[in-house]
Scaffold this active site. Structure first.
Site, PDB file in Angstrom:
ATOM      1  CE  LYS A 159      49.761  15.687  61.254  1.00  0.00           C
ATOM      2  NZ  LYS A 159      48.522  15.270  60.655  1.00  0.00           N
ATOM      3  CD  GLU A 186      58.576  17.290  59.155  1.00  0.00           C
ATOM      4  OE1 GLU A 186      59.453  17.665  60.056  1.00  0.00           O
ATOM      5  OE2 GLU A 186      57.508  16.554  59.659  1.00  0.00           O
ATOM      6  CB  SER A 228      42.679  11.543  63.147  1.00  0.00           C
ATOM      7  OG  SER A 228      42.625  11.478  61.767  1.00  0.00           O
TER       8      SER A 228
END
Ligand SMILES: *Cc1c(COP(=O)(O)O)cnc(C)c1O
Length: 398
Positions: free
Chosen positions: A96, A118, A384
């Site tokens: 991310k 968010e 990930s």
């Protein structure tokens, strides 16, 4: 199909459509903000200044390039060649941060002083708070009240990094309610604030912008694979899909290489037909969610169905428009993995390779057992994220 062979899968058209999916369905009061972003994101991200700073931060702050690791024991189990792209080694524990670095630099170039985001499980919130701390930007993260209770360590991380965490107290008090609050904030603060979306979802240009920031994953895979095997192209790339950003990054530079099989893995939850699932392509229909037209889980009259997955990052009722198009055109195959299968895959990787994966990534690993490989195949699984954040769940099964 002839049409498909001419289609470019990685680029949306000028209105933000991948085939029939995408676009920008936004309240009028956000039009100026989104339009400003749309007109500038490519200009900004193609300047020399941006590229130099983005590359430097990816390298020295996020820890890129992440390793491409030949998993020998796993390869023996499946009688093929399996490589893990180690996004779990990124700073903050997942892919991310690639996107939050990119978007913070875009926000700064646009003259913004305040960042909002968010978050569901808190991973995107932590990655955003991290880069805001680095750049001295005010950071406000909206999070459902329920998620704040469930994800206390990530809430503490965000606070320690200087972010303000605001609970969303309406509706189901989870991710979609936090998203509504963030949009409300942006409407009220259009001049000084940039809204960082954490996946390849939302109105154009977000899906394209996020995909391009994450595309560094497949760019590195090509170079690393060539060094290890003499070929830039694997036979398979496997990645889990929540909104779809790590998959978009892992697929990106292989999208137009038709020989490379792309496998997107969704969360089946307790089972696709149990009512507790997040397998969007199997259960979803076309609709509009969070500003774009895509596939989503909804009732006959268009109410969003609450998804379920053991992994918070895959617990999302839609998928990004790029993936909806990959599904529709059959460029990627979609597989659904249950909570139980993902848990088994997480324990198997931990014991056989000494790597504890995130529960999301464990879904991609579980897909290995659903596919048939040849001995000479070269299979890349995008790992990930790491499993530290999921220890509470893993502990229940030890
Ligand atoms: C958030 C997250 C995901 C899901 O998001 P995508 O946008 O689909 O990549 C997957 N894995 C990890 C480790 C995450 O934190």
């Amino acid at each position: 199909m002839k049409k498909n062979s001419l289609q470019i899968f990685s680029e949306p058209n000028s209105h933000g459509y991948y085939g029939e999916f995408g676009g920008a369905f936004i309240p009028e009061m956000l039009y100026d903000n989104i339009e400003n972003l749309r007109q500038n994101y490519l200009k900004i991200s193609s300047t020399k200044k941006f590229k130099q700073e983005f590359d430097l931060l990816l390298k020295d702050f996020a820890g890129r390039p992440t390793a491409l690791y030949f998993a020998e024991n796993l390869s023996k189990q499946y009688n093929t060649n399996i490589y893990l792209k180690r996004e779990d080694l990124c700073h903050t524990g997942a892919h991310k941060v690639n996107n939050t670095i990119g978007q913070v630099l875009v926000a700064l170039a646009l003259g913004k002083k305040r960042i909002i985001a968010e978050t569901g499980a808190g991973q995107h919130g932590v990655a955003t708070a991290t880069v805001c701390a680095l750049k001295g930007l005010e950071c406000v993260v909206y999070m459902g009240e329920k998620d704040i209770e469930r994800q206390a360590p990530n809430v503490a991380r965000m606070k320690m990094l200087g972010a303000k965490v605001i609970p969303a107290t309406s509706g189901s008090k989870t991710l979609k309610d936090a998203t509504n609050e963030a949009i409300r904030d942006w409407i009220n603060n259009p001049i000084d604030t940039h809204y960082i979306i954490g996946s390849v979802v939302g109105p154009h240009p977000y899906p394209d912008m996020v995909a391009k920031f994450q595309s560094v994953i497949s760019k590195e895979i090509k170079v690393q694979l060539f060094k290890k095997t003499g070929s830039q192209l694997p036979t398979h790339v496997i990645a889990c899909v929540g909104g779809g950003s790590n998959a978009a990054g892992a697929f990106y530079h292989f999208l137009e290489e038709k020989k490379v099989k792309l496998i997107a893995v969704e969360a089946a939850g307790c089972g696709v037909n149990t009512g507790f699932s997040a397998a969007t392509t199997l259960l979803g229909t076309t609709g509009i969610l969070h500003g774009s037209k895509s596939l989503l889980m909804q009732t006959k009259d268009g109410q969003v169905v609450e998804p379920h997955s053991i992994s918070a990052g895959l617990d999302y009722p839609g998928i990004g428009p790029m993936h909806a198009n990959l599904f529709k055109t059959k460029r990627a195959s979609f597989i659904a993995i249950t909570d139980k299968e993902a848990l088994n895959a997480a324990f198997n990787l931990s014991k056989s390779e000494g790597i504890i994966p995130a529960l999301e990534s464990a879904h991609a690993l579980a897909a290995l057992s659903k596919l048939n490989f040849k001995k000479n195949d070269i299979v890349v699984v995008n790992l990930s994220g790491r499993g530290d954040k999921d220890l509470n769940t893993y502990m229940k099964y030890l």
